[in-house]
Every structure is written in C-alpha cells, then in structure tokens.
Design an enzyme around this catalytic site. Structure first.
Site, PDB file in Angstrom:
ATOM      1  N   ASP A   1      48.366  50.004  29.739  1.00 57.39           N
ATOM      2  CA  ASP A   1      47.641  50.438  28.540  1.00 57.39           C
ATOM      3  C   ASP A   1      47.409  49.297  27.562  1.00 57.39           C
ATOM      4  O   ASP A   1      46.514  49.370  26.722  1.00 57.39           O
ATOM      5  CB  ASP A   1      48.419  51.557  27.847  1.00 57.39           C
ATOM      6  CG  ASP A   1      48.502  52.767  28.742  1.00 57.39           C
ATOM      7  OD1 ASP A   1      49.599  53.063  29.250  1.00 57.39           O
ATOM      8  OD2 ASP A   1      47.449  53.377  28.994  1.00 57.39           O
TER       9      ASP A   1
ATOM     10  N   HIS B   1      58.035  50.401  29.887  1.00 58.95           N
ATOM     11  CA  HIS B   1      57.647  51.465  30.807  1.00 58.95           C
ATOM     12  C   HIS B   1      58.900  52.151  31.297  1.00 58.95           C
ATOM     13  O   HIS B   1      59.932  51.539  31.485  1.00 58.95           O
ATOM     14  CB  HIS B   1      56.873  50.897  32.012  1.00 58.95           C
ATOM     15  CG  HIS B   1      56.126  51.953  32.755  1.00 58.95           C
ATOM     16  ND1 HIS B   1      56.719  52.715  33.727  1.00 58.95           N
ATOM     17  CD2 HIS B   1      54.860  52.402  32.621  1.00 58.95           C
ATOM     18  CE1 HIS B   1      55.824  53.575  34.202  1.00 58.95           C
ATOM     19  NE2 HIS B   1      54.707  53.419  33.548  1.00 58.95           N
TER      20      HIS B   1
ATOM     21  N   HIS C   1      52.643  58.079  25.905  1.00 54.04           N
ATOM     22  CA  HIS C   1      52.122  58.247  27.281  1.00 54.04           C
ATOM     23  C   HIS C   1      50.668  57.787  27.313  1.00 54.04           C
ATOM     24  O   HIS C   1      50.377  56.631  27.058  1.00 54.04           O
ATOM     25  CB  HIS C   1      52.333  59.705  27.705  1.00 54.04           C
ATOM     26  CG  HIS C   1      52.035  60.046  29.128  1.00 54.04           C
ATOM     27  ND1 HIS C   1      51.926  59.122  30.131  1.00 54.04           N
ATOM     28  CD2 HIS C   1      51.828  61.250  29.716  1.00 54.04           C
ATOM     29  CE1 HIS C   1      51.666  59.743  31.270  1.00 54.04           C
ATOM     30  NE2 HIS C   1      51.593  61.033  31.063  1.00 54.04           N
TER      31      HIS C   1
HETATM   32  C1  SDX Z   1      52.180  55.339  30.353  1.00 51.46           C
HETATM   33  O1  SDX Z   1      55.477  57.364  33.380  1.00 51.46           O
HETATM   34  C2  SDX Z   1      54.376  56.808  33.671  1.00 51.46           C
HETATM   35  O2  SDX Z   1      54.091  56.477  34.783  1.00 51.46           O
HETATM   36  C3  SDX Z   1      53.423  56.649  32.500  1.00 51.46           C
HETATM   37  C4  SDX Z   1      52.160  55.855  32.788  1.00 51.46           C
HETATM   38  C5  SDX Z   1      51.296  56.565  33.776  1.00 51.46           C
HETATM   39  O3  SDX Z   1      50.489  55.891  34.436  1.00 51.46           O
HETATM   40  O4  SDX Z   1      51.350  57.822  33.805  1.00 51.46           O
HETATM   41  O5  SDX Z   1      52.489  54.575  33.286  1.00 51.46           O
HETATM   42  C6  SDX Z   1      51.339  55.671  31.529  1.00 51.46           C
HETATM   43  O6  SDX Z   1      52.594  56.250  29.673  1.00 51.46           O
HETATM   44  C7  SDX Z   1      52.555  53.893  30.095  1.00 51.46           C
HETATM   45  C8  SDX Z   1      53.503  53.739  28.852  1.00 51.46           C
HETATM   46  C9  SDX Z   1      52.596  53.737  27.619  1.00 51.46           C
HETATM   47  N1  SDX Z   1      53.417  53.872  26.412  1.00 51.46           N
HETATM   48  C10 SDX Z   1      53.526  52.848  25.528  1.00 51.46           C
HETATM   49  O7  SDX Z   1      53.061  51.723  25.720  1.00 51.46           O
HETATM   50  C11 SDX Z   1      54.273  53.215  24.252  1.00 51.46           C
HETATM   51  C12 SDX Z   1      55.292  52.108  23.934  1.00 51.46           C
HETATM   52  N2  SDX Z   1      56.339  52.158  24.987  1.00 51.46           N
HETATM   53  C13 SDX Z   1      57.568  52.859  24.609  1.00 51.46           C
HETATM   54  O8  SDX Z   1      57.306  54.068  23.912  1.00 51.46           O
HETATM   55  C14 SDX Z   1      58.526  52.984  25.815  1.00 51.46           C
HETATM   56  O9  SDX Z   1      58.586  51.754  26.401  1.00 51.46           O
HETATM   57  C15 SDX Z   1      58.255  53.999  26.894  1.00 51.46           C
HETATM   58  C16 SDX Z   1      58.120  55.382  26.359  1.00 51.46           C
HETATM   59  C17 SDX Z   1      57.042  53.648  27.673  1.00 51.46           C
HETATM   60  C18 SDX Z   1      59.467  53.957  27.847  1.00 51.46           C
HETATM   61  O10 SDX Z   1      60.518  54.435  27.136  1.00 51.46           O
HETATM   62  P1  SDX Z   1      61.973  54.446  27.769  1.00 51.46           P
HETATM   63  O11 SDX Z   1      61.994  54.295  29.255  1.00 51.46           O
HETATM   64  O12 SDX Z   1      62.674  55.618  27.177  1.00 51.46           O
HETATM   65  O13 SDX Z   1      62.505  53.085  27.228  1.00 51.46           O
HETATM   66  P2  SDX Z   1      63.823  53.005  26.531  1.00 51.46           P
HETATM   67  O14 SDX Z   1      63.740  53.789  25.280  1.00 51.46           O
HETATM   68  O15 SDX Z   1      64.903  53.313  27.523  1.00 51.46           O
HETATM   69  O16 SDX Z   1      63.822  51.443  26.160  1.00 51.46           O
HETATM   70  C19 SDX Z   1      64.925  50.664  26.452  1.00 51.46           C
HETATM   71  C20 SDX Z   1      65.034  49.737  25.257  1.00 51.46           C
HETATM   72  C21 SDX Z   1      65.390  50.484  23.972  1.00 51.46           C
HETATM   73  O17 SDX Z   1      66.123  49.562  23.162  1.00 51.46           O
HETATM   74  P3  SDX Z   1      67.774  49.675  23.243  1.00 51.46           P
HETATM   75  O18 SDX Z   1      68.125  51.119  22.952  1.00 51.46           O
HETATM   76  O19 SDX Z   1      68.146  49.260  24.656  1.00 51.46           O
HETATM   77  O20 SDX Z   1      68.261  48.702  22.191  1.00 51.46           O
HETATM   78  O21 SDX Z   1      63.771  49.085  24.995  1.00 51.46           O
HETATM   79  C22 SDX Z   1      63.322  49.430  23.699  1.00 51.46           C
HETATM   80  C23 SDX Z   1      64.053  50.700  23.299  1.00 51.46           C
HETATM   81  O22 SDX Z   1      64.165  50.759  21.881  1.00 51.46           O
HETATM   82  N3  SDX Z   1      61.886  49.636  23.798  1.00 51.46           N
HETATM   83  C24 SDX Z   1      60.992  49.086  22.977  1.00 51.46           C
HETATM   84  C25 SDX Z   1      59.745  49.484  23.473  1.00 51.46           C
HETATM   85  N4  SDX Z   1      59.914  50.255  24.548  1.00 51.46           N
HETATM   86  C26 SDX Z   1      61.238  50.367  24.746  1.00 51.46           C
HETATM   87  N5  SDX Z   1      61.134  48.279  21.877  1.00 51.46           N
HETATM   88  C27 SDX Z   1      59.977  47.878  21.273  1.00 51.46           C
HETATM   89  N6  SDX Z   1      58.736  48.230  21.687  1.00 51.46           N
HETATM   90  C28 SDX Z   1      58.594  49.019  22.772  1.00 51.46           C
HETATM   91  N7  SDX Z   1      57.353  49.373  23.186  1.00 51.46           N
END
Ligand code: SDX
Length: 433
Positions: free
Chosen positions: A367, A309, A268
């Site tokens: 971010d 996201h 997050h």
């Molecule tokens: C913020 O909610 C908000 O509004 C938050 C925010 C705000 O202003 O409050 O916008 C701020 O928190 C932005 C996000 C910052 N976090 C990161 O950058 C950390 C890296 N991102 C991941 O942890 C992830 O993308 C999340 C947590 C942000 C979202 O997770 P989801 O929605 O649960 O994504 P998902 O797990 O459903 O992903 C779908 C696929 C998966 O692969 P498959 O199972 O389909 O094979 O995408 C992959 C995930 O493994 N994936 C990634 C990835 N993010 C998702 N693979 C590699 N790198 C990544 N960063």
C-alpha cells in the site's frame, strides 16, 4: 498409525495429557489440530486477532512472511506479474488452473456478457449524497446486488455460485466507475466490451461522452500490475470476514459487501488512502524525522501508514514489484520529482535506517507504493480503497466458493475468555445506593 505426527499438551495441575495431531500442508508451517481440547482438557486456545490460528485449509494463495513469498495457486507472483494479466489471474484464482485457449475464450465471453449493471442500480446510486465516500456507496451497492439478481441466491446450486462470482468480477469495474462519476457529477459511462478488462475500467472512469478516450498503455499496465498484486492474500481481515459471513449461508453479494466494509479500515485496505494523507501531512522532507519519532513513541498512537504487515516480517514481495512500476510510471509521466514520491522515497530511506523499524522488521508494504501509483494516474484519494476492493473481489469470491465447497467448514463461532462480572443477583432500584 506409524507416520502420525502429534504433540502432547499436559495440564500440569491435573496431570491430564492430550495428544493433538500435527497436520502438514503443501508449503509452510504445520498446524496443530486443537479441536479436541474443550472435551479433553476442558479449555479453549487464546489468540486475539487470530495471528497464530489457521481458520481453514485453502488451496488458493500461499504466503511465506519470512521469505517474502506469494503464490497464487502455486504460481510465484513475480512470474504472474511479468507474464500474465489480471483477467487470466481471475480465472486461475477462481478455477485453480491457468486456462487453455478454449477456456480463456469462454471465460472472456462470460465476463463480457455481464459487464453492464441493472439500470435500477444507477437509480439506486442517485439516492446517495454527492459527497458520499465511494467506499460507503460500494458497500451499499454490492450488498444490494442480491435484490436485483435473484437467480444466483441459492448457494447450494453450483451454477448459482459460479454465476454470482462471474457477475461480481464482471460488474465491479462498472459499479466502481459509477461511484466515481456520480461523485464528480459526470454522466455514467457504459462498458466497451472490445476493450480489455483494465482498459474498460479506465475508460468508464475517465472518458466523457463528448470526447474519444483511450487510456495510455503505461497507465493501463501500472493499474493492471497493482490489481494483480492485490487480487488475493490468504486469510486477511476482509477475506476472513467474507468467509465468516459465508459460513452462515449468507448470499455471496452480502458476503462480499461485508468484505468491502472490512477492507475500508485504515489498518487494512484503507492504508493506501492513509499513506497519501500521511505524505501530504508531512509536506516537507525536513519534517520526516518528526513523524518517524512520533511513530516510535509508545504514548502516541501515530503509525507510519504503508509500513509493517501482519504476515510479511521481512519484505512484502508485492512492494518490491510495485516500487519499480511506481518509479517507471512517474518517469513516464515526467513526475519523477513529484513531491509525494520524493517524500515517500525519503521516508522509506529514513525509516529503513532506523533501529526501531529494523528491529521490528517494519518494511514498506504494497500500500505504500500503490497509493502513489493511483495518485499519479489521477485517481482521486477517496477511490483508492475502491480500486483495492475491485482487485480483491476475485480473491473474495474464490475464497467464498472454496468455503461453501469445504465439507470441513461449519458456521464460524469463535469462543472467548470471559473477564466480566462474576454471577450476581438483580437488585431493585431502591436498593442500589
Ligand atoms: C494490508 O493481512 C493482509 O494480508 C493485509 C493486506 C492484504 O493484501 O490483504 O496485505 C493488505 O492490510 C497491508 C497493511 C496495510 N496497513 C498499513 O500500512 C497500516 C500501518 N500498519 C500497521 O497498522 C501494522 O503494521 C499492521 C496492522 C499492518 C500490522 O499490525 P501488527 O501485525 O499487529 O503489528 P504489530 O502491532 O504486532 O507491530 C509490531 C510492532 C509494534 O511495536 P512494539 O509493540 O513491538 O513496540 O511494530 C509496531 C507496533 O507498534 N508497528 C508500527 C507500525 N506497524 C507496527 N510502528 C510504526 N508504524 C507502523 N506502521
């Protein structure tokens, strides 16, 4: 009723059918009111992480994850980023309208009146170890505000609620800067109320009593943009925490402290710090493909920080806005070839050309770039999420105010799907084998 929209849910085993209302909002997807399901079909809905669940009705922020839309009280983030300023957006988020001249002057005067913190809080800070992470300090200090300001703890009193919100917006810059000054062993600075909100924060961060200091307009503008883009974001994890805490009647300082704790996570608000850690670990653009492969490997928990996201499944409009500011700032600071930014741009280019990321609509989020801006401004890594919390405080207090005023809201109490042991009887130690 003629224009009543419903969906019918049928239990195919029993043939039981239930009609649920479909309720439209101003924008976005309609919601299905499933509150009758436990008493009709005798079941709950199942939605780990609440990705498909609307927890409330809100008038504050709207996001369209497919179209990359972000509105604060109906105003597009692009227009606000270009024409407004962070404190005006605080007024907009808090009160729902852009201020008239008289409202703006009164709000400014209120904020200026509350920028200083109780001197006891500075003694409170002295109890932390010098190497304490500033986010650990911030959680504690904001939670402790309720022990200093007893005149804003009656959440049934609108005046108490408003003053608590004003106090947190006004004092977070001083508290955040104090955490930084304490961590580097420098004396605290005091706010200078003749400065603007962001300038005041920068001077409390970087000024020393021995020398005059004024932040560069470029630095102020870059930080102001970053704060505008982080001010609120619907029911994200930390805002949902603030609402859940508020639903129990907890005081606003405790609710915001709970939000700060949630924001700290690397998935997050901790992502901007994690982005820089990731870029530093990559170190050499030639190493990028290795890290991209790791992020794609299902057996490897490694993820590219700053990508993906929960809501934006195309692009994060905030990333689009902040990317240009990031580039302009580094050019202005003559750091355009700053290794971190070079690696960041190269990583962005490689990831966005990779089918894994394209198929999953994994784009750089806000971010990804905010960490580089903060790094270029000379803000230390462990202060990045503190800056995010500073910006998001107005979103948290605005959402908390909306929750407290929402007659539809009750104490938050999600259900569960129990998958533990079936009922069984206690056995004496001697009979346990
Ligand atoms: C913020 O909610 C908000 O509004 C938050 C925010 C705000 O202003 O409050 O916008 C701020 O928190 C932005 C996000 C910052 N976090 C990161 O950058 C950390 C890296 N991102 C991941 O942890 C992830 O993308 C999340 C947590 C942000 C979202 O997770 P989801 O929605 O649960 O994504 P998902 O797990 O459903 O992903 C779908 C696929 C998966 O692969 P498959 O199972 O389909 O094979 O995408 C992959 C995930 O493994 N994936 C990634 C990835 N993010 C998702 N693979 C590699 N790198 C990544 N960063």
């Amino acid at each position: 009723m003629a224009d009543r929209k419903t969906v019918t849910i049928t239990d195919n085993a029993s043939g039981e059918r239930v009609e649920c209302d479909v309720i439209e909002g101003t924008h976005g997807r309609p919601v299905i009111d499933i509150r009758s399901l436990p008493s009709t079909l005798g079941c709950f809905t199942y939605d780990p992480g609440f990705a498909s669940t609307a927890s409330c009705s809100s008038t504050i922020t709207y996001i369209d994850g497919q179209e990359g839309v972000l509105l604060y009280r109906g105003y597009p983030i692009e227009q606000l980023a270009e024409r407004s300023n962070f404190l005006e957006i605080c007024y907009l988020l808090l009160y729902g309208e852009l201020p008239t001249r008289a409202q703006w002057d009164a709000f400014n005067a209120q904020i200026r009146r509350h920028t200083m913190v109780h001197e006891g809080i500075r003694r409170f800070i002295a109890g932390y170890q010098h190497d304490a992470h500033p986010m650990g300090m911030l959680v504690g200090i904001v939670g402790a505000l309720s022990t200093f300001y007893h005149d804003t703890l009656d959440i049934s009193d609108p005046k108490h609620r408003e003053l608590a919100a004003i106090r947190m917006i006004a004092k977070l810059p001083s508290i955040a800067a104090d955490c930084y000054k304490y961590s580097i062993g420098q004396p605290f600075m005091y706010p200078i109320n003749s400065l603007g909100y962001v300038e005041n924060f920068l001077q409390m961060m970087f000024a020393v009593r021995a020398e005059p200091y004024l932040p560069s307009p470029v630095a102020r503008r870059a930080l102001e943009l970053m704060m505008i883009l982080h001010a609120d974001h619907e029911q994200n994890a930390s805002t949902s925490t603030v609402r859940l805490a508020g639903s129990s009647g907890a005081n606003p300082y405790a609710c915001v402290a709970a939000g700060i704790a949630t924001l700290w996570g690397p998935a997050h608000g901790g992502a901007n710090e994690a982005v820089i850690d990731m870029l530093r670990a990559i170190r050499d653009p030639a190493e990028i493909p290795k890290y991209v492969e790791r992020a794609k490997d299902k057996d490897d928990p490694y993820r590219l920080m700053g990508f993906g996201h929960r809501v934006y499944k195309n692009f994060d409009p905030r990333a689009t806005l902040i990317r240009q500011a990031c580039h302009d700032l580094l050019q202005d600071l003559d750091a355009g070839n700053q290794p971190l930014f070079e690696i960041a741009l190269r990583l962005e280019e490689i990831a966005l050309g990779d089918d894994y990321f394209i198929e999953r609509n994994l784009y750089p989020n806000v971010d990804f770039y905010s960490g580089i801006i903060l790094s270029a401004l000379g803000i230390p890594l462990n202060m990045f999420t503190v800056i995010f919390a500073l910006a998001r405080t107005v979103g948290w207090v605005s959402q908390w105010m909306e929750l407290v005023n929402d007659a539809e809201q009750r104490i938050g109490r999600p259900q569960q799907r129990y998958v533990g042991a079936a009922r069984r009887d206690y056995t004496e130690m001697k009979d346990r084998g």
